[in-house]
Design a protein around this motif. Structure first.
Motif, PDB file in Angstrom:
ATOM      1  N   TYR A 289      -3.880   3.909  11.377  1.00 54.72           N
ATOM      2  CA  TYR A 289      -4.529   2.801  12.084  1.00 54.72           C
ATOM      3  C   TYR A 289      -4.213   1.435  11.477  1.00 54.72           C
ATOM      4  O   TYR A 289      -4.485   0.414  12.081  1.00 54.72           O
ATOM      5  N   CYS A 290      -3.612   1.414  10.278  1.00 58.08           N
ATOM      6  CA  CYS A 290      -3.604   0.166   9.500  1.00 58.08           C
ATOM      7  C   CYS A 290      -2.221  -0.491   9.418  1.00 58.08           C
ATOM      8  O   CYS A 290      -1.220   0.165   9.131  1.00 58.08           O
TER       9      CYS A 290
ATOM     10  N   LEU B 196      -1.080  -2.339   7.175  1.00 59.87           N
ATOM     11  CA  LEU B 196      -0.516  -2.412   5.817  1.00 59.87           C
ATOM     12  C   LEU B 196       0.130  -1.098   5.391  1.00 59.87           C
ATOM     13  O   LEU B 196       0.670  -0.997   4.289  1.00 59.87           O
ATOM     14  N   ARG B 197       0.079  -0.096   6.247  1.00 62.65           N
ATOM     15  CA  ARG B 197       0.612   1.232   5.893  1.00 62.65           C
ATOM     16  C   ARG B 197       2.054   1.114   5.380  1.00 62.65           C
ATOM     17  O   ARG B 197       2.814   0.253   5.825  1.00 62.65           O
TER      18      ARG B 197
ATOM     19  N   ARG C 177      -4.943  10.021   8.167  1.00 57.85           N
ATOM     20  CA  ARG C 177      -4.597   9.649   6.791  1.00 57.85           C
ATOM     21  C   ARG C 177      -3.749  10.787   6.208  1.00 57.85           C
ATOM     22  O   ARG C 177      -4.284  11.654   5.490  1.00 57.85           O
TER      23      ARG C 177
ATOM     24  N   GLN D 215      -0.371   4.149   0.792  1.00 58.18           N
ATOM     25  CA  GLN D 215      -0.902   5.059   1.819  1.00 58.18           C
ATOM     26  C   GLN D 215      -0.269   4.750   3.174  1.00 58.18           C
ATOM     27  O   GLN D 215       0.353   3.702   3.362  1.00 58.18           O
TER      28      GLN D 215
ATOM     29  N   GLY E 181      -4.481  -3.206  -0.612  1.00 56.97           N
ATOM     30  CA  GLY E 181      -3.916  -1.889  -0.378  1.00 56.97           C
ATOM     31  C   GLY E 181      -3.928  -1.112  -1.687  1.00 56.97           C
ATOM     32  O   GLY E 181      -4.230  -1.675  -2.746  1.00 56.97           O
ATOM     33  N   GLU E 182      -3.596   0.160  -1.625  1.00 54.51           N
ATOM     34  CA  GLU E 182      -3.478   0.941  -2.868  1.00 54.51           C
ATOM     35  C   GLU E 182      -2.087   0.644  -3.433  1.00 54.51           C
ATOM     36  O   GLU E 182      -1.102   1.250  -3.044  1.00 54.51           O
TER      37      GLU E 182
ATOM     38  N   CYS F 102      -1.985   5.228   6.405  1.00 56.90           N
ATOM     39  CA  CYS F 102      -3.036   5.415   7.425  1.00 56.90           C
ATOM     40  C   CYS F 102      -2.526   4.965   8.799  1.00 56.90           C
ATOM     41  O   CYS F 102      -2.011   3.848   8.934  1.00 56.90           O
TER      42      CYS F 102
ATOM     43  N   CYS G 126       0.832  -1.201   0.000  1.00 56.67           N
ATOM     44  CA  CYS G 126       0.000   0.000   0.000  1.00 56.67           C
ATOM     45  C   CYS G 126       0.864   1.247   0.000  1.00 56.67           C
ATOM     46  O   CYS G 126       1.845   1.330   0.732  1.00 56.67           O
TER      47      CYS G 126
HETATM   48 FE1  SF4 Z   1      -4.939   2.856   4.416  1.00 54.15          FE
HETATM   49 FE2  SF4 Z   1      -6.283   0.892   3.087  1.00 54.15          FE
HETATM   50 FE3  SF4 Z   1      -3.665   1.248   2.737  1.00 54.15          FE
HETATM   51 FE4  SF4 Z   1      -4.516   0.305   5.039  1.00 54.15          FE
HETATM   52  S1  SF4 Z   1      -4.717  -0.711   3.070  1.00 54.15           S
HETATM   53  S2  SF4 Z   1      -2.933   1.891   4.730  1.00 54.15           S
HETATM   54  S3  SF4 Z   1      -6.470   1.415   5.270  1.00 54.15           S
HETATM   55  S4  SF4 Z   1      -5.290   2.719   2.194  1.00 54.15           S
END
Ligand code: SF4
Ligand code: SAH
Length: 342
Positions: A54-55, A57-58, A158, A50, A94-95, A52, A48
């Motif tokens: 909380y996540c 996978l950040r 985010r 991103q 993830g993105e 975030c 990913c």
């Molecule tokens: Fe954010 Fe989704 Fe990537 Fe997790 S998987 S970091 S929630 S965009």
């Protein structure tokens, strides 16, 4: 039934749980009977871009092993879904910039050419051209949680992202005739009874086809590692209020419920949830889709995930449906009718 803000806050604070939960189940039964829709979720990448807070996978989490499924693995997961007579798949990830929009479009086309399945995407925030391409390729539904109704909180959690853009993405999805799903995480740091009540009202005004809400679960490799998990009781009250205010939306009992507290997925089915989404991600990587601790930890292979979900449905006292579970909201929109709230 629509509640005003102070009624919502009273119910979130536990004014009358027996009434609230019974009413949510009554409303759900009046629209969906005792049926539960199954969606097979394929978590095809844990990369990913991103970050975030909380996540798990950040992108700043350097401790997790990353994976991407091969097209052959994705196809065999889809075949597994079809074999189990599940008629909807959810492609989530993830993105991941590795996959071009065209690559995803070709994947969608290849799946719809071969199988009679409803395809839900949950691939993060995308621009309207990309969403159009995927819709034209055959995707029917899109899940994009707005995560919180508190704009400032959103920007902190985010980094580099604007709440309004997420909302605009949801509006673009609606214009492109997707079944649109959104929702929040209950118990994110910074949430107040006020902001949660505003989320309940705001999400209801979006007239969603799908509403996904689960508790926050602190991930040890994120900046929120020391924050408390979201409360299951508060999540159940939020779900029940959302069900009563959104009788026609498909609403899953999420896996985060079970991670937060054993038995909570059954509890959510009993208070109005009508969807459950077993993970069909191959065993080789399943546990690496570690958005929050415990995600996909309970079952190893897809057969076990499905068997576990069937057990939960039975225990909760409902019945599995084999249908694609199209949104009653969408059916009415297409017929040009407005939905009368009960
Ligand atoms: Fe954010 Fe989704 Fe990537 Fe997790 S998987 S970091 S929630 S965009
Ligand atoms: N990347 C996509 C889809 C994968 S994440 C996206 O972000 O939309 C799917 C959902 O997992 C997110 O929308 C978020 O609501 C949820 N999630 C992420 N971290 C979480 C955590 N620590 N606790 C509970 N839910 C979480």
């Amino acid at each position: 039934m629509i509640f005003n803000k102070s009624e919502i806050i009273e119910n979130l604070q536990g004014k009358n749980d027996p009434w609230l939960f019974a009413e949510a189940d009554r409303v759900r039964r009046s629209v969906f009977g005792d049926e539960i829709f199954l969606r097979g979720i394929i978590e095809y990448t844990n990369y990913c871009k991103q970050d975030c807070h909380y996540c798990g996978l950040r992108r700043s989490n350097r401790t997790i092993r990353r994976y991407r499924l091969t097209p052959a693995e994705i196809f065999s997961a889809v075949e597994m879904v079809v074999d189990q007579k599940i008629s909807t798949i959810v492609l989530q990830g993830g993105e991941d910039p590795h996959y071009s929009a065209d690559w995803i479009a070709d994947l969608i086309k290849a799946i719809v050419d071969k199988f009679d399945l409803a395809i839900t995407l949950s691939l993060g925030q995308q621009n309207p051209e990309v969403l159009r391409l995927w819709r034209e390729a055959g995707a029917n539904r899109y899940l994009l949680r707005i995560e919180t109704w508190n704009r400032e909180n959103y920007c902190q959690l985010r980094p580099g992202r604007q709440w309004e853009n997420r909302l605009n993405c949801l509006k673009a999805l609606r214009e492109l005739d997707y079944e649109v799903g959104s929702g929040i995480i209950v118990g994110l740091p910074g949430e107040t009874p006020d902001s949660l009540a505003e989320a309940i009202i705001g999400l209801t005004e979006l007239d969603l086809d799908m509403i996904g809400i689960g508790p926050f679960i602190a991930h040890p490799q994120t900046p929120l590692k020391d924050e408390p998990n979201g409360s299951i009781t508060l999540t159940l009250r939020t779900l029940a209020l959302m069900r009563i205010m959104n009788p026609f939306a498909n609403m899953p009992s999420t896996s985060a419920m079970e991670c937060a507290e054993k038995g909570a997925r059954i509890a959510a089915l009993k208070i109005g949830m009508n969807v459950i989404m077993p993970s069909i991600t191959p065993e080789r990587v399943k546990k690496l889709y570690n958005i929050y601790p415990g995600k996909n930890a309970a079952s190893d292979d897809s057969e076990h995930s499905i068997a576990a979900v069937m057990e939960i449905i039975k225990e909760a006292g409902y019945r599995r449906s084999y249908s694609q579970g199209i949104s009653p909201n969408l059916v009415r929109r297409r017929q040009g009718k407005t939905i009368k709230q009960q």
